[in-house]
Structure formats: C-alpha cells, structure tokens
Design an enzyme around this catalytic site. Structure first.
Site, PDB file in Angstrom:
ATOM      1  N   SER A 134      37.090  44.310  51.594  1.00 51.28           N
ATOM      2  CA  SER A 134      36.185  43.972  50.500  1.00 51.28           C
ATOM      3  C   SER A 134      34.895  44.798  50.625  1.00 51.28           C
ATOM      4  CB  SER A 134      35.929  42.461  50.506  1.00 51.28           C
ATOM      5  OG  SER A 134      35.372  42.031  49.281  1.00 51.28           O
ATOM      6  N   HIS A 157      42.777  37.587  47.444  1.00 51.75           N
ATOM      7  CA  HIS A 157      41.802  38.486  48.056  1.00 51.75           C
ATOM      8  C   HIS A 157      41.931  38.527  49.579  1.00 51.75           C
ATOM      9  CE1 HIS A 157      38.222  40.967  47.631  1.00 51.75           C
ATOM     10  NE2 HIS A 157      37.616  40.290  48.572  1.00 51.75           N
TER      11      HIS A 157
END
Length: 291
Positions: free
Chosen positions: A117, A263
């Site tokens: 991320s 995610h």
C-alpha cells in the site's frame, strides 16, 4: 497499527514472541529498521515497507514464514511502537529520506524491497534515492496493493486529509480517520476500544494520510530495478489498471500477479503468496525473469 504480541524488544518496542534485532552500528544505531528473525547465513535480504497506519510488528508473521535463505528487515516509521513518542513524518519524502539514511550504509547485501500500500510508494522513493547516490540499490521492488505513483486516485485520503492550496482543512473526526484505515484491515480493532491508545496512535495515522494526500510524482519518475506487482481482485482501493501502471516507473521489466482477496489479501500468508514472493526475490537477484 498492527501487532499485538507480548514481549519487550531491546529497542523499546514489542515483539510477538522473540526480541527484534535493531540494525545499526555501535556508533550510529537506528530505530528505522527491525529484524524479528535474524538469519546471519541468509543469502537474500528483503526490506519490508508497511502500509499507512501500520507498524513493523504487523509483519512479524510474514518474517517468520520466510525460508531460511531470506532475512526480512522491517521499516519502523516514527510515531508508533518503539518510536511512539517521536513526531510522525508528514510526507513521503521525509519518510523516504529517513529510511534511505538508515539503509545506505547498513545493508549486508543488495536487497529486494516489499512495499505494501503506502509502503510501495515509500519503497519506490527509497530505491530512487539509493540509485541516485550510487549505493546498494535494490535488485527488485515488489509493489503490493499499491497503485502506480503517477496514476493514484487517493481513495484512502479522500475523506479530508488534504486541502486546497492556501486553505487549511478542518481536522477530520477521529472516528472517520479510524474507519478509513481500519476498513482496509491493517489496524487492530483493539485500538478503537482503548481511548488512551487511540490518542497515542492517531497522530501517526493522520501523518500517514497527510503524506499520501500530498504525494506527487512525475510520470517519468523511474527506478532501474524490475518491479513485480501484487494486487487482489477484490481490492476496491487499488484497481488492476492502476496497479498495472507500475510498468511505466521502471526502466527494467515489470510483471503483475493477481490474488484472490481484498487489500490485505496476504493475511495469514497463503502458500501462493509466499511462493511467488520468495521466487521473485531469488530470481530477480540472479537476473532470471519470473514468469
């Protein structure tokens, strides 16, 4: 923030089961790097860059799962765990500068980078700095759940972390900040239940969101190492097209691997993820293209 284990590390942080080694020379110790599972005989070094709101101990289990020939160093950003009372960095550049300074003289061998991320962007910027300085630059960047630097749409920071030039944004309510970070799955639910802990970790989370919202890079910014992209088919924050655009930010090769999940698709270290990560580290080091 991640990481809820027991035990006291020599650098003042917590470890899940065993103490972490803090990398650095006697004359210039650093709190930027932690090594939960030292492997002096390891052939490969993997440097891990955590996500927004994340801390080093979140990656303890991943470090433990790696084979004996790969040693992981995990970056610890200021404002969390053993660095809890340090001022959080307010920009990706400041974070990259700090990590670059910590890494440039302390790497035992040419490393691979794994950035998840926000960590993908920081790893990219650290790689650029190491290459520019002519130091021990990485032989691979694994960009995990991270949109390419020049095509990001800032979904994570769209709740008000940034502001228009010349206008001061209203501080976002604590619950809204936590909801956005915790919705991704990388922060312990216990944080919300502990008001004192909440007040301690919020500055670091806000700092990360501010860093992301203000980060800009030219489309022509590149690294010289290959980039391997890991992205999940159910990650609503990182569309496949934005992840695939990493190919424009390397003068070497780029490949994309799609996983099932969200995610934090690698939670629990599924076998396919571990196999591909370790193969990428080994093959890129030897110059072999990973298919």
């Amino acid at each position: 923030m991640g990481g809820t284990g027991e035990g006291h590390c020599p650098d003042g942080g917590t470890a899940t089961t065993t103490p972490a080694r803090v990398l650095g020379t006697a004359a210039a110790p650093t709190t930027w790097l932690r090594c939960f599972h030292p492997k002096p005989a390891a052939r490969y070094t993997l440097v891990c860059f955590p996500h927004a709101g994340g801390s080093a101990s979140y990656y303890f289990d991943l470090s433990a799962a790696l084979d004996p020939d790969i040693e992981m160093l995990v970056v610890q950003y200021p404002g969390r765990e053993n660095r809890l009372f340090e001022e959080p960095a307010g920009s990706v550049a400041a974070l990259a500068d700090g990590v670059h300074e910590a890494l440039r003289t302390r790497l035992p061998r040419r490393p691979a980078f794994f950035g998840h991320s926000m960590g993908g962007l920081i790893g990219f910027e650290v790689a650029r700095r190491l290459e520019s300085a002519g130091g021990t630059a990485p032989h691979l960047l694994v960009a995990s759940a991270s949109s390419a630097p020049s095509v990001r749409t800032d979904r994570l920071t769209s709740g008000g972390a940034g502001s228009e030039p010349g206008h001061e944004a209203e501080p976002e309510p604590d619950d809204a900040v936590l909801a956005r970070i915790m919705g991704l799955g990388g922060t312990s639910d216990g944080v919300r239940q502990d008001p004192e802990l909440l007040q301690l970790v919020l500055p670091a989370i806000r700092g990360d969101l501010r860093a992301l919202s203000e980060y800009r890079v030219d489309a022509g910014a590149v690294v010289g190492c290959p980039v391997t992209v890991f992205v999940a088919d159910g990650d609503v924050d990182v569309p496949l097209a934005e992840a695939g655009a990493w190919g424009a930010h390397t003068t070497a090769t780029a490949d994309v691997h799609v996983f099932e999940g969200d995610h934090f698709y690698f939670s629990g270290n599924p076998p396919k993820f571990l196999e591909l990560l370790q193969d990428a580290v080994r093959h890129s080091h030897s110059g072999t293209q990973l298919i």
